[in-house]
Design an enzyme around this catalytic site. Structure first.
Site, PDB file in Angstrom:
ATOM      1  N   GLN A 169      13.354   8.191   3.230  1.00 34.91           N
ATOM      2  CA  GLN A 169      14.505   8.833   2.147  1.00 34.91           C
ATOM      3  C   GLN A 169      15.504   9.053   3.316  1.00 34.91           C
ATOM      4  O   GLN A 169      16.668   9.751   2.564  1.00 34.91           O
ATOM      5  CB  GLN A 169      13.781  10.254   1.942  1.00 34.91           C
ATOM      6  CG  GLN A 169      12.637  10.073   1.051  1.00 34.91           C
ATOM      7  CD  GLN A 169      11.653  11.106   0.813  1.00 34.91           C
ATOM      8  OE1 GLN A 169      11.905  12.010  -0.025  1.00 34.91           O
ATOM      9  NE2 GLN A 169      10.602  11.232   1.805  1.00 34.91           N
ATOM     10  N   HIS A 191      16.976   6.625  -0.534  1.00 35.85           N
ATOM     11  CA  HIS A 191      18.257   7.417  -0.806  1.00 35.85           C
ATOM     12  C   HIS A 191      19.593   6.934  -0.523  1.00 35.85           C
ATOM     13  O   HIS A 191      20.475   7.742  -0.262  1.00 35.85           O
ATOM     14  CB  HIS A 191      17.946   8.669  -0.273  1.00 35.85           C
ATOM     15  CG  HIS A 191      16.767   9.429  -1.109  1.00 35.85           C
ATOM     16  ND1 HIS A 191      15.991  10.720  -0.605  1.00 35.85           N
ATOM     17  CD2 HIS A 191      16.295   9.223  -2.300  1.00 35.85           C
ATOM     18  CE1 HIS A 191      15.199  11.072  -1.421  1.00 35.85           C
ATOM     19  NE2 HIS A 191      15.201  10.294  -2.504  1.00 35.85           N
ATOM     20  N   CYS A 242      37.588   3.763  -8.955  1.00 35.96           N
ATOM     21  CA  CYS A 242      37.914   2.558  -9.025  1.00 35.96           C
ATOM     22  C   CYS A 242      36.867   1.498  -8.653  1.00 35.96           C
ATOM     23  O   CYS A 242      37.250   0.369  -8.941  1.00 35.96           O
ATOM     24  CB  CYS A 242      39.493   2.448  -8.334  1.00 35.96           C
ATOM     25  SG  CYS A 242      39.152   2.281  -6.618  1.00 35.96           S
TER      26      CYS A 242
HETATM   27  P1  OAD Z   1      12.295  18.141   3.788  1.00 34.13           P
HETATM   28  O1  OAD Z   1      13.230  18.969   4.814  1.00 34.13           O
HETATM   29  O2  OAD Z   1      12.188  18.411   2.274  1.00 34.13           O
HETATM   30  O3  OAD Z   1      11.180  18.098   4.570  1.00 34.13           O
HETATM   31  C1  OAD Z   1      10.989  17.781   5.980  1.00 34.13           C
HETATM   32  C2  OAD Z   1       9.561  17.967   6.164  1.00 34.13           C
HETATM   33  O4  OAD Z   1       9.355  17.333   7.742  1.00 34.13           O
HETATM   34  C3  OAD Z   1       8.874  19.381   6.317  1.00 34.13           C
HETATM   35  O5  OAD Z   1       7.594  19.091   5.684  1.00 34.13           O
HETATM   36  C4  OAD Z   1       8.700  19.514   7.815  1.00 34.13           C
HETATM   37  O6  OAD Z   1       7.623  20.487   7.879  1.00 34.13           O
HETATM   38  C5  OAD Z   1       8.695  18.368   8.376  1.00 34.13           C
HETATM   39  N1  OAD Z   1       8.775  18.121   9.849  1.00 34.13           N
HETATM   40  C6  OAD Z   1       9.855  18.857  10.339  1.00 34.13           C
HETATM   41  N2  OAD Z   1       9.865  18.542  11.622  1.00 34.13           N
HETATM   42  C7  OAD Z   1       9.168  17.648  11.894  1.00 34.13           C
HETATM   43  C8  OAD Z   1       8.627  16.577  13.044  1.00 34.13           C
HETATM   44  N3  OAD Z   1       9.093  16.825  14.257  1.00 34.13           N
HETATM   45  N4  OAD Z   1       7.698  15.907  12.983  1.00 34.13           N
HETATM   46  C9  OAD Z   1       6.814  15.912  11.516  1.00 34.13           C
HETATM   47  N5  OAD Z   1       7.228  16.470  10.544  1.00 34.13           N
HETATM   48  C10 OAD Z   1       8.380  17.401  10.569  1.00 34.13           C
HETATM   49  O7  OAD Z   1      13.317  16.749   3.899  1.00 34.13           O
HETATM   50  P2  OAD Z   1      12.596  15.328   3.094  1.00 34.13           P
HETATM   51  O8  OAD Z   1      11.215  15.365   2.506  1.00 34.13           O
HETATM   52  O9  OAD Z   1      13.034  14.083   3.625  1.00 34.13           O
HETATM   53  O10 OAD Z   1      17.488  13.789  -0.572  1.00 34.13           O
HETATM   54  O11 OAD Z   1      13.438  15.770   1.780  1.00 34.13           O
HETATM   55  C11 OAD Z   1      13.674  14.683   0.737  1.00 34.13           C
HETATM   56  C12 OAD Z   1      14.978  14.649   0.285  1.00 34.13           C
HETATM   57  O12 OAD Z   1      15.573  15.945  -0.027  1.00 34.13           O
HETATM   58  C13 OAD Z   1      15.878  14.094   1.188  1.00 34.13           C
HETATM   59  O13 OAD Z   1      15.917  12.630   1.071  1.00 34.13           O
HETATM   60  C14 OAD Z   1      17.372  14.565   0.610  1.00 34.13           C
HETATM   61  C15 OAD Z   1      16.723  16.055   0.095  1.00 34.13           C
HETATM   62  O14 OAD Z   1      17.464  16.829  -1.032  1.00 34.13           O
HETATM   63  C16 OAD Z   1      18.584  13.627  -1.147  1.00 34.13           C
HETATM   64  O15 OAD Z   1      19.699  14.240  -0.847  1.00 34.13           O
HETATM   65  C17 OAD Z   1      18.788  12.901  -2.564  1.00 34.13           C
END
Ligand code: OAD
Length: 247
Positions: free
Chosen positions: A101, A119, A130
Site C-alpha cells: 500500500q 495505492h 489536461c
Molecule cells: P497505518 O498507519 O494505518 O498502519 C500502520 C501499521 O503499522 C499499524 O498497525 C502499526 O502498528 C504498524 N507498525 C508501525 N511501526 C511498525 C514496525 N516498525 N513494524 C511493523 N509494524 C509497524 O498504515 P497502512 O495500514 O499502510 O492510503 O494504511 C493503509 C492506507 O491508509 C495507506 O496506504 C494510505 C492510508 O490512508 C491512502 O492514502 C489511500
C-alpha cells in the site's frame, strides 16, 4: 517470537509460494511515519481535508502542503532491513510478490521485483485537467505546488480517498491473493478497503496468514494464523535467515 518465526519459515520453505502484503509500518524504520499511529500523518493532516480527491480538486495548493512534507520525508528515506529481507525471500525463491500500500518505492529500491503498488506511486504525476503526465524528476526543481504546462496543479499518481485502485494493481493483487500459499501481512493496520480484503481472500483460498506488526490489528483475532509481534525490520530478517537455514 523465535518459535513463531520458525513455524512461518517452515511453511514458506516448504510451499515456496509465498507473497507479502505491506503497509506503512514496514517503512517506519526508514524514517517515514505511518498514518494512524500517534504522530502519524493523518493525526496532523486530517485525511478528509488533505487526502480525498474532492479536496485536491477544490484546493490543490492546500493538499500540496501535506504532499510537500511527505516528499521531503520520502527523499530522505532508504530501504531498511525489512524491505531487504523481503527482497531476499524473493531471491531465495519462496516469495513471488509484494503487494504494497506504500507509495515510497522502497521495496523496488531494496531489490524486490514482483512489486504491486496498490495505492500507486509518487514517482509520476498527472494533470487532472489536461491529462498531461510527467516524472517527478522533471518537476522536482519547480516551486511547490508543481504546475503542468497548462497552468494547473499536478497530482502525484497516488490513490486519494474517493479514487479507484489502478486496474492492473487490483487485478495483480487479486491473482497474488488467489495463488499464494503463505501471505506475510506486515506493518498494516488493515483499516483501508479494498487492500484490507486481500488477507481474508487469500485465507479463503487456503493460504496461511502470517502477520507481523508491533501491535494487534483488526486481522489478528479473525484472519491471522501466526501473529509475530515485533518490528518488521527485525522480524523479517529473522524470518529470511530461518528460511535460508531450511533450504
Ligand atoms: P497505518 O498507519 O494505518 O498502519 C500502520 C501499521 O503499522 C499499524 O498497525 C502499526 O502498528 C504498524 N507498525 C508501525 N511501526 C511498525 C514496525 N516498525 N513494524 C511493523 N509494524 C509497524 O498504515 P497502512 O495500514 O499502510 O492510503 O494504511 C493503509 C492506507 O491508509 C495507506 O496506504 C494510505 C492510508 O490512508 C491512502 O492514502 C489511500
Amino acid at each position: 517470537m523465535q518459535t513463531l518465526i520458525e513455524k512461518a519459515a517452515q511453511r514458506l520453505a516448504g510451499e515456496r509460494r509465498g507473497a507479502a502484503m505491506t503497509g506503512a509500518g514496514v517503512s517506519v524504520e526508514s524514517g517515514i511515519p505511518d498514518f494512524r499511529s500517534r504522530g502519524g500523518l493523518w493525526t496532523r493532516f486530517p485525511p478528509e481535508e488533505y487526502a480525498t480527491i474532492q479536496a485536491f480538486r477544490r484546493d490543490p495548493e492546500k493538499v500540496w502542503r501535506m504532499l510537500a512534507e511527505m516528499e521531503k520525508t520520502l527523499d530522505a528515506s532508504s530501504p531498511n532491513p525489512g524491505h531487504r529481507a523481503l527482497a531476499e525471500l524473493e531471491t531465495l525463491g519462496v516469495l513471488e510478490a509484494v503487494v504494497t500500500q506504500n507509495i515510497d518505492g522502497l521495496h523496488s529500491r531494496a531489490g524486490s521485483r514482483g512489486v504491486v503498488e496498490f495505492h500507486g506511486s509518487h514517482r509520476t504525476l498527472t494533470c487532472l485537467w489536461c491529462g498531461n503526465a510527467c516524472k517527478r524528476e522533471e518537476v522536482r526543481q519547480l516551486p511547490v505546488p508543481p504546475r503542468c504546462s497548462c497552468g494547473k496543479v499536478l497530482k502525484p499518481d497516488v490513490v486519494f480517498f474517493g479514487e479507484t485502485i489502478p486496474e492492473k494493481a487490483l487485478h495483480d493483487a487479486a491473482r497474488v491473493a488467489d495463488t499464494c500459499r503463505v501471505l506475510l501481512v506486515a506493518g498494516t493496520s488493515a483499516e483501508v478497503y479494498p487492500a484490507n480484503q486481500l488477507p481474508s481472500r487469500a485465507k479463503r483460498r487456503g493460504a496461511l496468514i502470517v502477520e507481523i506488526n508491533v501491535a494487534p490489528t483488526l486481522l489478528t483475532d479473525s484472519v491471522t494464523d501466526i501473529f509475530i509481534e515485533g518490528k518488521a525490520g527485525e522480524a523479517l530478517p529473522l524470518l529470511a535467515e530461518a528460511v535460508k537455514r531450511l533450504l
